[in-house]
Scaffold this active site. Structure first.
Site, PDB file in Angstrom:
ATOM      1  CE  LYS A 108      -3.982   0.978  -0.139  1.00  0.00           C
ATOM      2  NZ  LYS A 108      -5.498   0.183  -0.040  1.00  0.00           N
TER       3      LYS A 108
HETATM    4  P1  NAD Z   1     -12.749   7.937  -3.547  1.00  0.00           P
HETATM    5  O1  NAD Z   1     -12.436   8.317  -3.008  1.00  0.00           O
HETATM    6  O2  NAD Z   1     -13.550   7.452  -4.973  1.00  0.00           O
HETATM    7  O3  NAD Z   1     -14.799   7.384  -2.636  1.00  0.00           O
HETATM    8  C1  NAD Z   1     -14.374   8.221  -1.316  1.00  0.00           C
HETATM    9  C2  NAD Z   1     -15.502   8.490  -1.114  1.00  0.00           C
HETATM   10  O4  NAD Z   1     -16.090   8.997   0.050  1.00  0.00           O
HETATM   11  C3  NAD Z   1     -16.462  10.163  -1.137  1.00  0.00           C
HETATM   12  O5  NAD Z   1     -17.856  10.228  -1.748  1.00  0.00           O
HETATM   13  C4  NAD Z   1     -15.891  11.296  -0.178  1.00  0.00           C
HETATM   14  O6  NAD Z   1     -16.414  11.669  -0.141  1.00  0.00           O
HETATM   15  C5  NAD Z   1     -16.249   9.645   0.594  1.00  0.00           C
HETATM   16  N1  NAD Z   1     -15.594  10.314   2.086  1.00  0.00           N
HETATM   17  C6  NAD Z   1     -13.939  10.733   2.165  1.00  0.00           C
HETATM   18  N2  NAD Z   1     -14.295  10.886   3.959  1.00  0.00           N
HETATM   19  C7  NAD Z   1     -15.434  11.057   3.926  1.00  0.00           C
HETATM   20  C8  NAD Z   1     -15.260  10.413   5.402  1.00  0.00           C
HETATM   21  N3  NAD Z   1     -14.798  10.940   6.500  1.00  0.00           N
HETATM   22  N4  NAD Z   1     -17.252  10.207   6.090  1.00  0.00           N
HETATM   23  C9  NAD Z   1     -18.090   9.736   4.882  1.00  0.00           C
HETATM   24  N5  NAD Z   1     -17.696   9.422   3.169  1.00  0.00           N
HETATM   25  C10 NAD Z   1     -16.044   9.960   3.126  1.00  0.00           C
HETATM   26  O7  NAD Z   1     -12.422   6.461  -3.208  1.00  0.00           O
HETATM   27  P2  NAD Z   1     -12.943   4.983  -3.124  1.00  0.00           P
HETATM   28  O8  NAD Z   1     -11.561   4.083  -4.329  1.00  0.00           O
HETATM   29  O9  NAD Z   1     -14.339   5.037  -3.611  1.00  0.00           O
HETATM   30  O10 NAD Z   1     -12.288   3.788  -1.906  1.00  0.00           O
HETATM   31  C11 NAD Z   1     -13.252   3.814  -0.585  1.00  0.00           C
HETATM   32  C12 NAD Z   1     -12.773   2.972  -0.318  1.00  0.00           C
HETATM   33  O11 NAD Z   1     -12.171   1.991  -0.588  1.00  0.00           O
HETATM   34  C13 NAD Z   1     -11.516   2.721   0.518  1.00  0.00           C
HETATM   35  O12 NAD Z   1     -11.791   2.323   2.448  1.00  0.00           O
HETATM   36  C14 NAD Z   1     -10.099   2.370   0.171  1.00  0.00           C
HETATM   37  O13 NAD Z   1      -9.038   1.623   0.481  1.00  0.00           O
HETATM   38  C15 NAD Z   1     -11.217   0.951  -0.768  1.00  0.00           C
HETATM   39  N6  NAD Z   1     -11.333   0.518  -2.173  1.00  0.00           N
HETATM   40  C16 NAD Z   1     -11.089   1.221  -3.033  1.00  0.00           C
HETATM   41  C17 NAD Z   1     -10.627   0.536  -4.264  1.00  0.00           C
HETATM   42  C18 NAD Z   1     -10.599   0.786  -5.664  1.00  0.00           C
HETATM   43  O14 NAD Z   1     -10.717  -0.094  -6.287  1.00  0.00           O
HETATM   44  N7  NAD Z   1     -10.858   2.510  -5.132  1.00  0.00           N
HETATM   45  C19 NAD Z   1     -10.609  -1.313  -4.467  1.00  0.00           C
HETATM   46  C20 NAD Z   1     -10.764  -1.682  -3.113  1.00  0.00           C
HETATM   47  C21 NAD Z   1     -11.008  -1.113  -1.302  1.00  0.00           C
END
Ligand code: NAD
Length: 418
Positions: A108
């Site tokens: 990561k």
């Molecule tokens: P992203 O940046 O595209 O979206 C994040 C979302 O969460 C946004 O809508 C943002 O406004 C919201 N957010 C941020 N801080 C917040 C808070 N304090 N309270 C409520 N909402 C909040 O990120 P993503 O890629 O969708 O990732 C989201 C989660 O999923 C993370 O934990 C990431 O590690 C995990 N994840 C992502 C992927 C991927 O392929 N992108 C894969 C596996 C896991």
């Protein structure tokens, strides 16, 4: 040296690992080895801002374990990034890749930055400099980043181009989650959210229920949350609550998914964009729904609010959204939690397909990507469920037991060099 802990997502990751290691009766030496991360790189680097000033940023890349293959894991841009968080997330990646049986280890990375405060041009300069700083540890054969919180396919194409410029030839396999025209795969952008819905369908099916007419609340409307919303709708569920960092909207009769389908992944503000009752992010977690999908950040379901969660199923779209204490409360209350390492593995599965396609220079159609993802995810779910039943434990501990067993088997087979 074993990792020092504080009350953090790292504590949670280590406690989860310890629970699985205890059930597997892992030897102390192996346990200590797996509690530590193999390689940790911390860099402090300058970036020239648009106004001519120079700002120094801190970036991190951690590889937890590479016994099963090259390290794999996202890069996040967030003001919350610190070494312990990245260590925990790297460890989760090792288990995630192992539970879905991909030939990858776990990594990561992140930069401590609020991406929303950067101008249009600054993210590219920051990304290219960070990529250069970590170029000594990343590469298509050894450590392959992907998008995560606060990063997207543009960040990936800048990293791919920067590393390719250094090496003197195009190296598409150095990152996944790239745009399709430069070696990305069809289906990657939607894969994590789609996988969340596929796994939710399996867990409901195992309980004799179906996604049809199930109500879903989703916290976070970014890559994972927005694509999960679309996939849930396409599979017949009713999405009744969504949120982003500014707050949420609740519509007991469900959202018009045509509106959701049209908006880009990270919309400016859910509450301004969607009609319905305004709720806070905390209230969203306690709504009367069948399925709750935390898909934003870690540490959202805690011992403080776990007693008030009304959903019968929690499917973890985000990494580490449930604390250890909350996990125990939910289990006591008979709420089924599908752990992050299984629920959001769709993204890394399709990342693996992207990496394979980049190497073979042969690209699949969307149907092939989705069919293969469903197969890999379906098999992993079945194995985790069978383990949970046999061991009389939660899906989380079962998933970790499967993953840790696979990693220790690889370490043992390879032997202890020299
Ligand atoms: P992203 O940046 O595209 O979206 C994040 C979302 O969460 C946004 O809508 C943002 O406004 C919201 N957010 C941020 N801080 C917040 C808070 N304090 N309270 C409520 N909402 C909040 O990120 P993503 O890629 O969708 O990732 C989201 C989660 O999923 C993370 O934990 C990431 O590690 C995990 N994840 C992502 C992927 C991927 O392929 N992108 C894969 C596996 C896991």
């Amino acid at each position: 040296m074993a990792l020092k802990t504080k009350h953090s997502v790292l504590d949670v990751a280590l406690a989860q690992f310890d629970a699985a290691a205890g059930r597997l009766d892992l030897a102390d030496g192996m346990r200590e080895h797996l509690r530590a991360c193999k390689r940790e790189l911390v860099v402090h680097f300058p970036v020239r801002l648009d106004d001519g000033a120079v700002a120094t940023y801190t970036g991190i890349r951690v590889q937890h374990n590479v016994a099963r293959g090259p390290a794999k894991g996202g890069i996040r841009y967030s003001p919350m990034v610190d070494l312990d968080e990245v260590r925990a997330l790297a460890m989760l990646m090792t288990w995630k890749c192992a539970v879905v049986n991909l030939p990858f280890g776990g990594a990561k990375g992140g930069v401590e930055v609020e991406p929303r405060w950067l101008s249009v041009a600054e993210p590219e300069r920051l990304t290219r400099r960070f990529a250069t700083e970590i170029a000594i540890v990343i590469g298509s054969e050894n450590d392959i980043p992907a998008p995560d919180l606060g990063t997207d396919e543009h960040v990936m194409d800048w990293i791919m181009d920067t590393i390719s410029m250094h090496r003197g030839y195009s190296m598409p396999g150095v990152v996944t989650g790239k745009p399709v025209p430069i070696g990305g795969t069809l289906g990657r952008r939607e894969a994590t959210g789609r996988g969340v819905a596929v796994v939710a369908s399996s867990v409901l099916g195992a309980a004799g229920r179906s996604l049809e007419d199930a109500s879903v609340a989703i916290q976070g409307f970014g890559n994972v949350g927005a694509n999960a919303a679309r996939a849930f709708d396409a599979m017949g569920a009713q999405v009744v609550a969504i949120s982003d960092r500014s707050g949420g909207v609740y519509r007991p009769d469900g959202f018009d998914m045509a509106v959701i389908a049209d908006c880009r992944d990270e919309i400016a503000n859910c509450q301004e964009h969607f009609q319905g009752d305004r709720v806070t992010n905390a209230e969203l977690l306690e709504l009367p729904v069948d399925l709750l999908v935390p898909a934003a950040i870690e540490g959202q379901i805690t011992d403080e609010n776990a007693g008030r969660v009304k959903a019968r199923f929690v499917v973890e779209g985000a990494n580490g959204p449930t604390t250890d204490a909350a996990d125990a409360i939910l289990a006591d209350r008979g709420i089924t939690v599908v752990p992050d390492i299984l629920a959001n593995a769709g993204g890394v599965i399709v990342s693996y397909f992207e990496w394979v396609q980049d190497f073979s220079r042969y690209f699949w159609d969307l149907g092939e990507v989705n069919r293969n993802m469903d197969r890999v995810l379906g098999q992993a779910y079945a194995e985790v469920q069978a383990t949970a039943q046999r061991e009389r434990t939660t899906l989380r501990t079962a998933a970790l037991m499967l993953a840790v067993r696979r990693v220790t088997e690889a370490i043992t087979l390879r032997g202890f060099y020299p």
